[in-house]
Scaffold this active site. Structure first.
Site, PDB file in Angstrom:
ATOM      1  N   HIS A   3       0.822  -1.220   0.000  1.00 24.87           N
ATOM      2  CA  HIS A   3       0.000   0.000   0.000  1.00 24.87           C
ATOM      3  C   HIS A   3       0.854   1.267   0.000  1.00 24.87           C
ATOM      4  O   HIS A   3       0.565   2.222   0.698  1.00 24.87           O
ATOM      5  CB  HIS A   3      -0.950   0.000   1.206  1.00 24.87           C
ATOM      6  CG  HIS A   3      -1.738  -1.264   1.312  1.00 24.87           C
ATOM      7  ND1 HIS A   3      -2.498  -1.723   0.255  1.00 24.87           N
ATOM      8  CD2 HIS A   3      -1.872  -2.173   2.297  1.00 24.87           C
ATOM      9  CE1 HIS A   3      -3.082  -2.879   0.621  1.00 24.87           C
ATOM     10  NE2 HIS A   3      -2.714  -3.168   1.839  1.00 24.87           N
ATOM     11  N   ASN A 137     -15.997   4.296  -9.192  1.00 22.23           N
ATOM     12  CA  ASN A 137     -16.319   2.975  -9.723  1.00 22.23           C
ATOM     13  C   ASN A 137     -15.626   2.760 -11.071  1.00 22.23           C
ATOM     14  O   ASN A 137     -15.036   3.683 -11.636  1.00 22.23           O
ATOM     15  CB  ASN A 137     -17.845   2.862  -9.895  1.00 22.23           C
ATOM     16  CG  ASN A 137     -18.332   1.420  -9.858  1.00 22.23           C
ATOM     17  OD1 ASN A 137     -17.548   0.468  -9.939  1.00 22.23           O
ATOM     18  ND2 ASN A 137     -19.650   1.250  -9.725  1.00 22.23           N
ATOM     19  N   PHE A 138     -15.688   1.563 -11.566  1.00 23.63           N
ATOM     20  CA  PHE A 138     -15.215   1.217 -12.914  1.00 23.63           C
ATOM     21  C   PHE A 138     -13.746   1.536 -13.156  1.00 23.63           C
ATOM     22  O   PHE A 138     -13.355   1.861 -14.278  1.00 23.63           O
ATOM     23  CB  PHE A 138     -16.098   1.869 -13.983  1.00 23.63           C
ATOM     24  CG  PHE A 138     -17.556   1.501 -13.871  1.00 23.63           C
ATOM     25  CD1 PHE A 138     -18.498   2.447 -13.500  1.00 23.63           C
ATOM     26  CD2 PHE A 138     -17.961   0.191 -14.096  1.00 23.63           C
ATOM     27  CE1 PHE A 138     -19.844   2.107 -13.370  1.00 23.63           C
ATOM     28  CE2 PHE A 138     -19.313  -0.154 -13.978  1.00 23.63           C
ATOM     29  CZ  PHE A 138     -20.251   0.808 -13.606  1.00 23.63           C
ATOM     30  N   LEU A 139     -12.924   1.406 -12.124  1.00 33.31           N
ATOM     31  CA  LEU A 139     -11.465   1.551 -12.320  1.00 33.31           C
ATOM     32  C   LEU A 139     -11.003   0.341 -13.118  1.00 33.31           C
ATOM     33  O   LEU A 139     -11.170  -0.800 -12.671  1.00 33.31           O
ATOM     34  CB  LEU A 139     -10.737   1.626 -10.987  1.00 33.31           C
ATOM     35  CG  LEU A 139      -9.202   1.534 -11.054  1.00 33.31           C
ATOM     36  CD1 LEU A 139      -8.619   2.623 -11.956  1.00 33.31           C
ATOM     37  CD2 LEU A 139      -8.621   1.638  -9.647  1.00 33.31           C
ATOM     38  N   THR A 173     -15.891   0.423  -3.406  1.00 33.94           N
ATOM     39  CA  THR A 173     -15.774  -0.966  -2.938  1.00 33.94           C
ATOM     40  C   THR A 173     -14.647  -1.628  -3.720  1.00 33.94           C
ATOM     41  O   THR A 173     -14.250  -1.167  -4.787  1.00 33.94           O
ATOM     42  CB  THR A 173     -17.073  -1.766  -3.193  1.00 33.94           C
ATOM     43  OG1 THR A 173     -17.351  -1.729  -4.590  1.00 33.94           O
ATOM     44  CG2 THR A 173     -18.239  -1.218  -2.395  1.00 33.94           C
ATOM     45  N   LEU A 389     -22.857  -0.105  -7.450  1.00 30.04           N
ATOM     46  CA  LEU A 389     -23.069  -0.943  -8.656  1.00 30.04           C
ATOM     47  C   LEU A 389     -21.762  -1.607  -9.113  1.00 30.04           C
ATOM     48  O   LEU A 389     -20.695  -1.076  -8.903  1.00 30.04           O
ATOM     49  CB  LEU A 389     -23.617  -0.045  -9.775  1.00 30.04           C
ATOM     50  CG  LEU A 389     -24.939   0.650  -9.386  1.00 30.04           C
ATOM     51  CD1 LEU A 389     -25.289   1.685 -10.414  1.00 30.04           C
ATOM     52  CD2 LEU A 389     -26.043  -0.376  -9.197  1.00 30.04           C
TER      53      LEU A 389
END
Ligand SMILES: CCOC(=O)c1cnc2ccc(OC)cc2c1SCCC#N
Length: 389
Positions: A3, A137-139, A173, A389
């Site tokens: 990390h 989202n959608f990385l 997430t 989503l």
């Protein structure tokens, strides 16, 4: 050097976990807008930033193709999420969205889209505080460009563009553990087409079980059984908003939906989202609600099937109809719409129906994160009222 990137970010750090003196709330104060970096972060030289306008058929198709070939796969590489174009437009065009938060990376020479990351604004309540956050989202980075450290600079760039709109928190997430999960949830799966799930290798015939016995085990009635169970319609938005707002109050973290949000996120949209409610035949009161979204997956390496049709439990409310009966009606509708599987996380009250309705626990975990916002204790999934989503 685990990390390396996340240790530099305002997120709960593992070393802080025991420190009860740290207050709940923002970790860092907002930066004066004049001090927010005005120009984009530098990409490695062969690449350039692009803003993806999903209203453009061509650009939406480029995003769709990138995700279809390079987005998230399960640990056994059996499935890859296959979000549809209609779903992407729905997910990325909620009330108040910013096109500038739909960020792509192109190869300068070929102009090929090779990476993507998005944000949408959302009002999220954390305990008693409503915060406007970015839902990230959608990385996605093309398989051939992994480990070039593109993801950290893409995360910094979407963060910069979110800051320019004076928004300082985010929610996201991941299937991987990063510093530090707000909650860790489990996927559960309810077979609707057991033969297909066994054929693709996801499920196995139980001991002393034949295929016909297994098909019978998961069989569902042809029709829903709750009196007054019907599709949600536009005129139901005010009542569904009241019902859902009242229900979500009990969770530590939950969306703060208004009527515009409910109209966008929960009105049925073919092949994207389905929603149903129970209108009491006597009083015409709306007493219950259930919804699921459509997210197919590519089936990788199977001769007989190429696509898994999966329904994902979204927001559900039970005030009169028992959870088991309400969600069994949702399964019945999903089966009738030819879904192969109905998936649900163990969030909200879902654990009350999962086992009895023959869901099986998945081996995948989903970790929820907040950016620049500390929640004192890790939440149990049943304290979480948020589905991303
Ligand atoms: C049959 C049950 O599994 C899935 O539905 C499924 C489908 N596609 C995926 C693509 C990527 C993926 O990456 C974690 C998982 C799946 C999963 S299991 C976790 C999602 C749920 N429920």
């Amino acid at each position: 050097k685990r990390h390396k990137f996340w240790e530099t970010q305002p997120v709960g750090q593992f070393k802080d976990l025991g420190d009860a003196s740290l207050p709940e709330g923002p970790i860092e104060p907002p930066t004066p807008l004049a001090e927010v970096k005005q120009e984009p972060y530098n990409l490695p030289s062969p690449y350039e930033w692009t803003t993806c306008d999903l209203d453009s058929e061509d650009m939406c198709n480029e995003v769709y193709v990138l995700l279809t070939n390079n987005y998230v796969e399960d640990d056994e590489n059996m499935f890859r999420f296959n979000y549809s174009k209609e779903f992407l437009r729905w997910a990325l065009h909620p009330p108040g969205y910013y096109k500038s938060w739909h960020i792509g990376v192109r190869v300068k020479t070929s102009k090929k889209l090779v990476a993507f990351i998005t944000g949408v604004p959302a009002k999220i309540r954390a305990r008693d505080t409503v915060v406007v956050m970015a839902e990230i989202n959608f990385l996605c980075v093309h398989k051939k460009l992994r480990s070039k450290r593109l993801a950290p600079v893409m995360i910094k760039e979407v963060t910069r563009r979110v800051h320019l709109e004076n928004i300082w928190q985010a929610a996201y997430t991941a299937g991987v553990v990063l510093p530090t999960p707000v909650s860790t949830c489990q996927y559960w799966h309810r077979s609707l087409n057991p033969k297909k799930l066994i054929d693709v290798g996801f499920s196995r015939l139980g001991a002393r079980m034949t295929m016909s016995r297994t098909i019978k085990l998961y069989k569902l009635p042809d029709h829903t059984i709750t009196p007054g169970f019907r599709k949600m319609e536009l005129h139901d938005v005010p009542a569904v908003t009241r019902l859902l707002r009242n229900y979500l109050k009990q969770f530590v973290v939950a969306p703060d939906f208004d009527e515009n949000d409910v109209e966008h996120w929960l009105l049925p949209k073919e092949d994207v989202v389905d929603s149903f409610l129970v209108e009491s035949p006597e009083t015409h009161e709306i007493t219950d609600f259930c919804s699921f979204y459509t997210l197919p997956s590519s089936i990788l390496g199977n001769q007989n099937y190429s696509t898994l049709k999966a329904a994902y439990s979204y927001y559900n409310v039970s005030t009169k109809t028992p959870w088991i009966q309400l969600m069994n009606d949702a399964l019945i509708v999903a089966k009738r719409k030819d879904f192969d599987v109905f998936n649900a996380l163990d969030v909200m009250h879902n654990e009350t129906f999962l086992k009895e309705l023959k869901f099986g626990p998945g081996d995948g975990k989903l970790h929820y994160y907040l950016y620049n916002y500390r929640i004192k204790h890790v939440l149990r999934p049943s304290e979480l009222g948020l589905v991303l989503l």
